[in-house]
Design a protein around this motif. Structure first.
Motif, PDB file in Angstrom:
ATOM      1  N   LYS A 110       8.272  20.297 -46.011  1.00 22.71           N
ATOM      2  CA  LYS A 110       7.245  19.359 -45.563  1.00 22.71           C
ATOM      3  C   LYS A 110       7.051  19.447 -44.058  1.00 22.71           C
ATOM      4  CE  LYS A 110       6.194  14.398 -45.369  1.00 22.71           C
ATOM      5  NZ  LYS A 110       6.666  13.053 -45.724  1.00 22.71           N
ATOM      6  N   LEU A 111       5.803  19.710 -43.636  1.00 21.10           N
ATOM      7  CA  LEU A 111       5.464  19.730 -42.220  1.00 21.10           C
ATOM      8  C   LEU A 111       5.101  18.332 -41.738  1.00 21.10           C
ATOM      9  CD1 LEU A 111       3.316  22.984 -41.938  1.00 21.10           C
ATOM     10  CD2 LEU A 111       5.673  22.647 -41.187  1.00 21.10           C
ATOM     11  N   LEU A 112       4.200  17.687 -42.466  1.00 26.31           N
ATOM     12  CA  LEU A 112       3.802  16.329 -42.112  1.00 26.31           C
ATOM     13  C   LEU A 112       3.199  15.644 -43.336  1.00 26.31           C
ATOM     14  CD1 LEU A 112       0.464  16.558 -41.827  1.00 26.31           C
ATOM     15  CD2 LEU A 112       1.053  17.470 -39.599  1.00 26.31           C
ATOM     16  N   GLY A 113       3.087  14.331 -43.244  1.00 26.33           N
ATOM     17  CA  GLY A 113       2.524  13.586 -44.367  1.00 26.33           C
ATOM     18  C   GLY A 113       2.107  12.190 -43.956  1.00 26.33           C
ATOM     19  N   PHE A 114       1.183  11.616 -44.722  1.00 25.68           N
ATOM     20  CA  PHE A 114       0.695  10.263 -44.461  1.00 25.68           C
ATOM     21  C   PHE A 114       0.538   9.537 -45.791  1.00 25.68           C
ATOM     22  CE2 PHE A 114      -1.091  13.029 -41.144  1.00 25.68           C
ATOM     23  CZ  PHE A 114      -0.525  12.440 -40.016  1.00 25.68           C
ATOM     24  N   ASP A 153      -1.376   9.492 -49.825  1.00 21.90           N
ATOM     25  CA  ASP A 153      -0.224  10.280 -50.299  1.00 21.90           C
ATOM     26  C   ASP A 153      -0.376  11.752 -49.895  1.00 21.90           C
ATOM     27  OD1 ASP A 153       0.989   8.061 -51.510  1.00 21.90           O
ATOM     28  OD2 ASP A 153      -0.201   8.324 -53.329  1.00 21.90           O
ATOM     29  N   TYR A 154      -0.808  11.952 -48.667  1.00 22.50           N
ATOM     30  CA  TYR A 154      -1.070  13.322 -48.187  1.00 22.50           C
ATOM     31  C   TYR A 154       0.216  13.975 -47.696  1.00 22.50           C
ATOM     32  CZ  TYR A 154      -2.715  17.181 -45.326  1.00 22.50           C
ATOM     33  OH  TYR A 154      -2.906  18.432 -44.775  1.00 22.50           O
ATOM     34  N   GLN A 155       0.385  15.244 -48.081  1.00 21.96           N
ATOM     35  CA  GLN A 155       1.499  16.043 -47.590  1.00 21.96           C
ATOM     36  C   GLN A 155       1.036  17.473 -47.339  1.00 21.96           C
ATOM     37  OE1 GLN A 155       4.761  15.893 -50.392  1.00 21.96           O
ATOM     38  NE2 GLN A 155       5.657  14.104 -49.403  1.00 21.96           N
ATOM     39  N   LEU A 156       1.544  18.062 -46.261  1.00 18.75           N
ATOM     40  CA  LEU A 156       1.302  19.476 -45.983  1.00 18.75           C
ATOM     41  C   LEU A 156       2.658  20.167 -45.918  1.00 18.75           C
ATOM     42  CD1 LEU A 156      -0.749  21.712 -45.296  1.00 18.75           C
ATOM     43  CD2 LEU A 156      -0.412  21.145 -42.879  1.00 18.75           C
ATOM     44  N   LEU A 157       2.833  21.175 -46.773  1.00 21.60           N
ATOM     45  CA  LEU A 157       4.105  21.887 -46.854  1.00 21.60           C
ATOM     46  C   LEU A 157       3.915  23.364 -46.534  1.00 21.60           C
ATOM     47  CD1 LEU A 157       3.806  19.816 -49.577  1.00 21.60           C
ATOM     48  CD2 LEU A 157       6.254  20.306 -49.618  1.00 21.60           C
ATOM     49  N   LEU A 158       4.943  23.958 -45.957  1.00 23.52           N
ATOM     50  CA  LEU A 158       4.969  25.396 -45.701  1.00 23.52           C
ATOM     51  C   LEU A 158       6.245  25.953 -46.311  1.00 23.52           C
ATOM     52  CD1 LEU A 158       3.926  27.999 -44.409  1.00 23.52           C
ATOM     53  CD2 LEU A 158       5.092  27.320 -42.292  1.00 23.52           C
ATOM     54  N   SER A 209      -2.479  23.449 -38.446  1.00 27.91           N
ATOM     55  CA  SER A 209      -2.587  23.660 -39.895  1.00 27.91           C
ATOM     56  C   SER A 209      -3.180  22.433 -40.583  1.00 27.91           C
ATOM     57  CB  SER A 209      -1.211  23.977 -40.486  1.00 27.91           C
ATOM     58  OG  SER A 209      -0.684  25.156 -39.924  1.00 27.91           O
ATOM     59  N   PHE A 210      -2.833  21.256 -40.102  1.00 26.55           N
ATOM     60  CA  PHE A 210      -3.382  20.023 -40.654  1.00 26.55           C
ATOM     61  C   PHE A 210      -4.895  19.962 -40.451  1.00 26.55           C
ATOM     62  CE2 PHE A 210      -4.746  15.667 -39.554  1.00 26.55           C
ATOM     63  CZ  PHE A 210      -4.631  15.074 -40.801  1.00 26.55           C
ATOM     64  N   LEU A 211      -5.348  20.259 -39.241  1.00 29.16           N
ATOM     65  CA  LEU A 211      -6.790  20.251 -38.979  1.00 29.16           C
ATOM     66  C   LEU A 211      -7.518  21.279 -39.850  1.00 29.16           C
ATOM     67  CD1 LEU A 211      -7.076  19.906 -35.081  1.00 29.16           C
ATOM     68  CD2 LEU A 211      -7.037  18.115 -36.823  1.00 29.16           C
ATOM     69  N   LEU A 212      -6.939  22.460 -39.957  1.00 31.85           N
ATOM     70  CA  LEU A 212      -7.554  23.510 -40.773  1.00 31.85           C
ATOM     71  C   LEU A 212      -7.628  23.102 -42.239  1.00 31.85           C
ATOM     72  CD1 LEU A 212      -5.871  26.685 -39.206  1.00 31.85           C
ATOM     73  CD2 LEU A 212      -8.245  25.938 -38.920  1.00 31.85           C
ATOM     74  N   ASP A 213      -6.622  22.375 -42.705  1.00 29.03           N
ATOM     75  CA  ASP A 213      -6.627  21.914 -44.089  1.00 29.03           C
ATOM     76  C   ASP A 213      -7.755  20.912 -44.326  1.00 29.03           C
ATOM     77  OD1 ASP A 213      -5.724  21.611 -46.742  1.00 29.03           O
ATOM     78  OD2 ASP A 213      -4.504  19.881 -46.182  1.00 29.03           O
ATOM     79  N   ILE A 214      -7.913  19.956 -43.425  1.00 30.81           N
ATOM     80  CA  ILE A 214      -8.970  18.956 -43.562  1.00 30.81           C
ATOM     81  C   ILE A 214     -10.347  19.630 -43.510  1.00 30.81           C
ATOM     82  CG2 ILE A 214      -9.995  16.862 -42.597  1.00 30.81           C
ATOM     83  CD1 ILE A 214      -7.195  16.525 -43.824  1.00 30.81           C
ATOM     84  N   ALA A 215     -10.465  20.679 -42.692  1.00 30.93           N
ATOM     85  CA  ALA A 215     -11.738  21.390 -42.561  1.00 30.93           C
ATOM     86  C   ALA A 215     -12.003  22.361 -43.701  1.00 30.93           C
ATOM     87  CB  ALA A 215     -11.782  22.145 -41.233  1.00 30.93           C
TER      88      ALA A 215
END
Length: 218
Positions: A15-19, A6-11, A48-54
């Motif tokens: 919503k930018l992307l989600g899984f 239920d992953y989401q990245l918002l700016l 931004s997704f990679l930076l979030d995971i890191a």
């Protein structure tokens, strides 16, 4: 294994992307490492997704530039939420590979090796890394004398020596000349498969994609 639930990245609330449920790698370290490529145009949230995971994504200073990340980020079953970046064991390689120009090739590699290893082991690991990236004899070379391909290989080996559980690559081939891309792609696949490290990379070019591909839409 990385698992997003239920992953989401918002700016700024968008919503930018989600899984819903995305896994990369194999439980218990069995089998070869999975490689996932997220492909899409600039602005869809790849970096931004990679930076979030890191653990490197900043929230922003106002509502207009504020990132919000939701859902579970599990690495080998442990939730990364709230874990500082230096404790996540997630290696991130930016579009411009980072090496230290005031250190030699061997010193750059040594800097990446965990402090738990003694001097003899460190020497062996440096020798192994140089062999893997086809830079035997480069120990004392200044990094400013290296080609773009050599810098990219050195930077990647530094990440590998740090013993990450997950590898994140941001447009890893975009700065390389066309003739070097094929060799670098083969090197990346070979080394992550040998070390069995799950890997996610992002790109906007189809010819650079590796492994399973997910197309990100605007």
């Amino acid at each position: 294994m990385l698992q997003l639930i239920d992953y989401q990245l918002l700016l700024a609330g968008k919503k930018l992307l989600g899984f819903k449920n995305l896994s990369v790698g194999h439980a218990g370290g069995r089998g070869n490492a999975d490689i996932l490529t997220l492909m899409g145009r600039s602005g869809v949230g790849k970096t931004s997704f990679l930076l979030d995971i890191a653990g490197l994504l900043t929230a922003g200073g106002s509502a207009e530039d504020s990132f919000v990340s939701r859902g579970k980020i599990l690495l080998d079953g442990s939730n990364l939420r709230g874990v500082p970046s230096h404790q996540r064991r997630v290696a991130y390689m930016a579009q411009q590979p980072v090496v230290f120009p005031f250190l030699s090739v061997a010193e750059n590699l040594s800097l990446a090796i965990p402090k738990k290893y003694d001097k003899k082991t460190r020497v062996k690991k440096i020798a192994w890394a140089l062999q893997q990236c086809q830079m035997v004899g480069f120990e004392k070379r200044n990094t400013t004398t290296l080609s773009g391909g050599e810098v990219a290989r050195l930077s990647l080996m530094m990440l590998i020596l740090a013993e990450p559980k997950l590898l994140l690559l941001d447009e890893p081939f975009s700065a390389l000349h066309k003739t070097l891309r094929g060799a670098m792609k083969k090197f990346v696949v070979d080394i992550v498969s040998k070390q069995k490290i799950p890997m996610i990379m992002v790109t906007h070019q189809r010819e650079d994609a590796l492994g399973k591909i997910i197309l990100l839409k605007e």
